[in-house]
Motif scaffolding. Structure first.
Motif, PDB file in Angstrom:
ATOM      1  N   GLU A 299       8.023 -13.425 -13.548  1.00  0.00           N
ATOM      2  CA  GLU A 299       6.941 -13.373 -12.565  1.00  0.00           C
ATOM      3  C   GLU A 299       7.502 -13.385 -11.143  1.00  0.00           C
ATOM      4  OE1 GLU A 299       2.891 -15.813 -11.190  1.00  0.00           O
ATOM      5  OE2 GLU A 299       4.213 -16.647 -12.740  1.00  0.00           O
ATOM      6  N   GLY A 300       8.453 -14.298 -10.894  1.00  0.00           N
ATOM      7  CA  GLY A 300       9.071 -14.371  -9.576  1.00  0.00           C
ATOM      8  C   GLY A 300       9.869 -13.120  -9.255  1.00  0.00           C
ATOM      9  N   TRP A 301      10.566 -12.577 -10.255  1.00  0.00           N
ATOM     10  CA  TRP A 301      11.367 -11.362 -10.071  1.00  0.00           C
ATOM     11  C   TRP A 301      10.480 -10.172  -9.732  1.00  0.00           C
ATOM     12  CZ3 TRP A 301      13.090  -7.388 -13.993  1.00  0.00           C
ATOM     13  CH2 TRP A 301      14.138  -6.600 -13.505  1.00  0.00           C
ATOM     14  N   LYS A 302       9.367 -10.061 -10.447  1.00  0.00           N
ATOM     15  CA  LYS A 302       8.425  -8.967 -10.195  1.00  0.00           C
ATOM     16  C   LYS A 302       7.860  -9.061  -8.774  1.00  0.00           C
ATOM     17  CE  LYS A 302       4.106  -6.951 -12.006  1.00  0.00           C
ATOM     18  NZ  LYS A 302       3.224  -7.253 -10.859  1.00  0.00           N
ATOM     19  N   LEU A 303       7.500 -10.272  -8.344  1.00  0.00           N
ATOM     20  CA  LEU A 303       6.959 -10.443  -6.999  1.00  0.00           C
ATOM     21  C   LEU A 303       8.018 -10.115  -5.946  1.00  0.00           C
ATOM     22  CD1 LEU A 303       4.488 -11.314  -5.352  1.00  0.00           C
ATOM     23  CD2 LEU A 303       5.384 -13.656  -5.396  1.00  0.00           C
ATOM     24  N   TYR A 304       9.259 -10.466  -6.233  1.00  0.00           N
ATOM     25  CA  TYR A 304      10.349 -10.120  -5.317  1.00  0.00           C
ATOM     26  C   TYR A 304      10.486  -8.607  -5.185  1.00  0.00           C
ATOM     27  CZ  TYR A 304      15.053  -9.167  -3.670  1.00  0.00           C
ATOM     28  OH  TYR A 304      16.125  -8.653  -2.979  1.00  0.00           O
ATOM     29  N   ILE A 305      10.480  -7.903  -6.305  1.00  0.00           N
ATOM     30  CA  ILE A 305      10.616  -6.443  -6.279  1.00  0.00           C
ATOM     31  C   ILE A 305       9.451  -5.800  -5.535  1.00  0.00           C
ATOM     32  CG2 ILE A 305      10.629  -4.360  -7.728  1.00  0.00           C
ATOM     33  CD1 ILE A 305      12.109  -6.041  -9.852  1.00  0.00           C
ATOM     34  N   GLU A 306       8.247  -6.288  -5.773  1.00  0.00           N
ATOM     35  CA  GLU A 306       7.078  -5.761  -5.071  1.00  0.00           C
ATOM     36  C   GLU A 306       7.193  -5.999  -3.560  1.00  0.00           C
ATOM     37  OE1 GLU A 306       3.720  -6.376  -8.605  1.00  0.00           O
ATOM     38  OE2 GLU A 306       4.077  -7.956  -7.114  1.00  0.00           O
ATOM     39  N   SER A 307       7.729  -7.143  -3.192  1.00  0.00           N
ATOM     40  CA  SER A 307       7.864  -7.479  -1.773  1.00  0.00           C
ATOM     41  C   SER A 307       8.928  -6.623  -1.099  1.00  0.00           C
ATOM     42  CB  SER A 307       8.194  -8.962  -1.612  1.00  0.00           C
ATOM     43  OG  SER A 307       7.187  -9.767  -2.195  1.00  0.00           O
ATOM     44  N   VAL A 308      10.012  -6.354  -1.806  1.00  0.00           N
ATOM     45  CA  VAL A 308      11.031  -5.437  -1.291  1.00  0.00           C
ATOM     46  C   VAL A 308      10.432  -4.048  -1.071  1.00  0.00           C
ATOM     47  CG1 VAL A 308      13.175  -4.215  -1.858  1.00  0.00           C
ATOM     48  CG2 VAL A 308      12.995  -6.692  -2.250  1.00  0.00           C
ATOM     49  N   HIS A 309       9.648  -3.597  -2.041  1.00  0.00           N
ATOM     50  CA  HIS A 309       8.976  -2.300  -1.907  1.00  0.00           C
ATOM     51  C   HIS A 309       8.037  -2.295  -0.700  1.00  0.00           C
ATOM     52  CE1 HIS A 309       5.841   0.771  -3.030  1.00  0.00           C
ATOM     53  NE2 HIS A 309       6.963   1.481  -3.146  1.00  0.00           N
ATOM     54  N   ASP A 310       7.345  -3.412  -0.489  1.00  0.00           N
ATOM     55  CA  ASP A 310       6.470  -3.531   0.674  1.00  0.00           C
ATOM     56  C   ASP A 310       7.258  -3.348   1.972  1.00  0.00           C
ATOM     57  OD1 ASP A 310       4.243  -4.018  -0.898  1.00  0.00           O
ATOM     58  OD2 ASP A 310       4.376  -6.192  -0.693  1.00  0.00           O
ATOM     59  N   GLY A 311       8.439  -3.944   2.024  1.00  0.00           N
ATOM     60  CA  GLY A 311       9.271  -3.802   3.213  1.00  0.00           C
ATOM     61  C   GLY A 311       9.712  -2.373   3.448  1.00  0.00           C
ATOM     62  N   LEU A 312       9.981  -1.663   2.372  1.00  0.00           N
ATOM     63  CA  LEU A 312      10.419  -0.264   2.482  1.00  0.00           C
ATOM     64  C   LEU A 312       9.299   0.647   2.955  1.00  0.00           C
ATOM     65  CD1 LEU A 312      12.592  -0.008  -0.767  1.00  0.00           C
ATOM     66  CD2 LEU A 312      13.423  -0.089   1.598  1.00  0.00           C
ATOM     67  N   ILE A 313       8.067   0.373   2.491  1.00  0.00           N
ATOM     68  CA  ILE A 313       6.948   1.245   2.865  1.00  0.00           C
ATOM     69  C   ILE A 313       6.129   0.659   4.021  1.00  0.00           C
ATOM     70  CG2 ILE A 313       6.819   2.182   0.525  1.00  0.00           C
ATOM     71  CD1 ILE A 313       4.274   0.486   0.123  1.00  0.00           C
ATOM     72  N   GLU A 314       6.559  -0.503   4.537  1.00  0.00           N
ATOM     73  CA  GLU A 314       5.928  -1.166   5.676  1.00  0.00           C
ATOM     74  C   GLU A 314       4.485  -1.583   5.380  1.00  0.00           C
ATOM     75  OE1 GLU A 314       6.672   0.915   9.367  1.00  0.00           O
ATOM     76  OE2 GLU A 314       8.593   1.669   8.588  1.00  0.00           O
ATOM     77  N   ASN A 315       4.311  -2.208   4.219  1.00  0.00           N
ATOM     78  CA  ASN A 315       3.030  -2.803   3.841  1.00  0.00           C
ATOM     79  C   ASN A 315       3.116  -4.307   4.096  1.00  0.00           C
ATOM     80  OD1 ASN A 315       0.662  -3.714   2.673  1.00  0.00           O
ATOM     81  ND2 ASN A 315       1.416  -3.501   0.579  1.00  0.00           N
ATOM     82  N   PHE A 316       2.334  -4.791   5.055  1.00  0.00           N
ATOM     83  CA  PHE A 316       2.412  -6.196   5.450  1.00  0.00           C
ATOM     84  C   PHE A 316       1.181  -6.988   5.031  1.00  0.00           C
ATOM     85  CE2 PHE A 316       5.349  -4.059   8.309  1.00  0.00           C
ATOM     86  CZ  PHE A 316       6.442  -4.907   8.283  1.00  0.00           C
ATOM     87  N   ASP A 317       0.587  -6.645   3.913  1.00  0.00           N
ATOM     88  CA  ASP A 317      -0.657  -7.289   3.503  1.00  0.00           C
ATOM     89  C   ASP A 317      -0.525  -8.249   2.319  1.00  0.00           C
ATOM     90  OD1 ASP A 317      -2.200  -6.014   5.460  1.00  0.00           O
ATOM     91  OD2 ASP A 317      -2.484  -4.240   4.211  1.00  0.00           O
ATOM     92  N   ARG A 318       0.521  -8.120   1.510  1.00  0.00           N
ATOM     93  CA  ARG A 318       0.565  -8.842   0.238  1.00  0.00           C
ATOM     94  C   ARG A 318       0.469 -10.355   0.413  1.00  0.00           C
ATOM     95  NH1 ARG A 318       1.928  -6.968  -4.590  1.00  0.00           N
ATOM     96  NH2 ARG A 318       2.855  -5.107  -3.633  1.00  0.00           N
TER      97      ARG A 318
END
Length: 325
Positions: A299-318
Motif C-alpha cells: 500500500e505504501g509502495w503504491k502510494l509512493y509510485i503514484e506520488s512520483v507520477h504526480d510529480g512528473l505530471i505536475e499534479n498537486f492534488d493527491r
C-alpha cells in the motif's frame, strides 16, 4: 537606497502552534534593526491562534474576514497585519500569500520569512541587512533551539563532509557559506521577488523552499548563508530509515499526507532542475524501504509510485484527500 533605509516586511507562517508563534513574534518585534511591517499568515488554525495574537497586541474581540489582509495593531512603529486563510494550504501557500501581500499591498523592499517554530537572535536582521546590498538572498545559520553549539541539521563543510557543530562549520567556511537551507529566517530583496516570483503555492509542505532556491539560481541570484547571523530552530525531525543492510538511509514518516508531498515535490524538483538521474535512484531506495524494510508494504509502495507520477505530471492534488476537516 542603502540597506539601512530599506523597508522590511517580516512574514511568519503559522498553523496550530500558538505558543511558539508568540515567542517568534516577540523576538521579531524586538530586533536591533527594526522591521516596518509584520504579516502573520494563519493557515486556518484550530487552536485559537489568532485570539492569542489579538491578546498579545491588546486588540481584544477583534473580528476579521478570512482571505483578507487586516491591520490589527501598530506597536513600536511596526504595522502588524494578519491574514487568516479559509483553508489550510500548508507552508507553501502561507509563504506564497505572505510574499504576494508584501509585494503587491505593502510596497516592501526586503522580505524576512520564517515559520512559527523558530526565532531569530536579537541581532539577526541587522546582520542580514549588512549583506543584502551584496546579495539578493541571505540566510542566517540555523542553530539547534535546544543546544546552541549545534546546527539544526548536519551541513556540508568545504571538504564535502558534514558537521553538526556550528563552530566547526564557521572554521570551514568563514563568515559566508555559498549555499543555504531555506527558509528559516531568509531575507530576500525586492529584486529577487521581481526576477524569480513567489513560492510555488501548490507544494503544501516540503520542497517549496528548494524549488524557489533553484529558480533563484536560474536567474543568477546566488543564495548565501551568513554564519554569524543566528536563527534558532528545532533540530531535524524527519526520521531517516536505514536501508540496504544499513548502507544508506531514506527519509520516511508514517503519514500518507507527508509522504505524498515528500515524493511528489522532490520528484518535481529533480525533473525541473537537472537532477532527473535521482528519480530512478530514489525509486530503488523506496522500493527497498517499502518491500523489504517495511515487510511488503504494498500500500505504501503504491502510494509512493503514484506520488512520483504526480510529480512528473505536475499534479498537486493527491494530498488534499488526507487533510483533516
Amino acid at each position: 537606497m542603502g540597506s539601512k533605509d530599506k523597508t522590511v516586511n517580516a512574514i511568519i507562517v503559522t498553523y496550530n502552534r500558538k505558543i511558539q508563534l508568540l515567542r517568534c513574534i516577540k523576538k521579531v518585534m524586538n530586533q536591533d534593526a527594526q522591521i516596518n511591517n509584520l504579516i502573520i499568515v494563519d493557515n486556518a488554525s484550530t487552536d485559537n491562534t489568532l485570539e492569542e495574537v489579538f491578546n498579545y497586541f491588546d486588540c481584544h474581540n477583534l473580528k476579521i474576514s478570512v482571505d483578507k489582509l487586516t491591520k490589527i495593531a501598530c506597536q513600536k512603529k511596526i504595522n502588524v497585519y494578519v491574514y487568516r486563510c479559509s483553508t489550510n494550504g500548508g507552508g507553501s501557500y502561507g509563504f506564497y500569500t505572505g510574499m504576494k501581500l508584501a509585494y503587491e499591498k505593502l510596497n516592501t523592499d526586503l522580505y524576512w520569512m520564517m515559520d512559527d517554530d523558530g526565532f531569530p537572535a536579537e541581532n539577526c536582521l541587522a546582520m542580514l541587512k549588512k549583506e543584502i546590498d551584496n546579495y539578493d538572498y541571505v540566510m542566517p545559520a540555523s542553530i539547534d533551539i535546544d543546544d546552541h553549539s549545534k546546527l539544526s541539521w548536519p551541513v556540508r563543510k568545504r571538504n564535502r563532509s558534514k558537521t553538526i557543530l556550528h563552530k566547526e562549520l564557521k572554521t570551514s567556511w568563514g563568515e559566508i557559506m555559498p549555499y543555504v537551507t531555506p527558509f528559516n529566517g531568509v531575507l530576500l530583496s525586492n529584486n529577487c521577488i521581481k526576477k524569480v516570483g513567489y513560492v510555488n503555492k501548490d507544494f503544501f509542505i516540503w520542497g517549496d523552499e528548494y524549488d524557489h532556491y533553484w529558480r533563484c539560481k536560474q536567474h543568477n541570484i546566488e543564495p548565501v548563508t551568513l554564519l554569524n547571523a543566528i536563527f534558532y530552530h528545532p533540530s531535524q525531525k524527519l526520521p531517516l530509515v536505514k536501508i540496504c543492510f544499513g548502507l544508506f538511509s531514506a527519509p520516511y514518516v508514517d503519514s500518507k499526507l507527508r509522504m505524498i508531498c515528500l515524493a511528489r515535490n522532490y520528484t518535481y524538483i529533480y525533473k525541473h532542475y537537472g537532477q532527473v538521474y535521482k528519480i530512478p535512484l530514489k525509486f530503488i531506495q523506496y522500493t527497498w524501504l517499502f518491500l523489504i524494510t517495511r515487510h511488503f508494504d504494498f500500500e505504501g509502495w503504491k502510494l509512493y509510485i503514484e506520488s512520483v507520477h504526480d510529480g512528473l505530471i505536475e499534479n498537486f492534488d493527491r494530498h488534499k484527500k488526507y487533510l483533516k476537516g
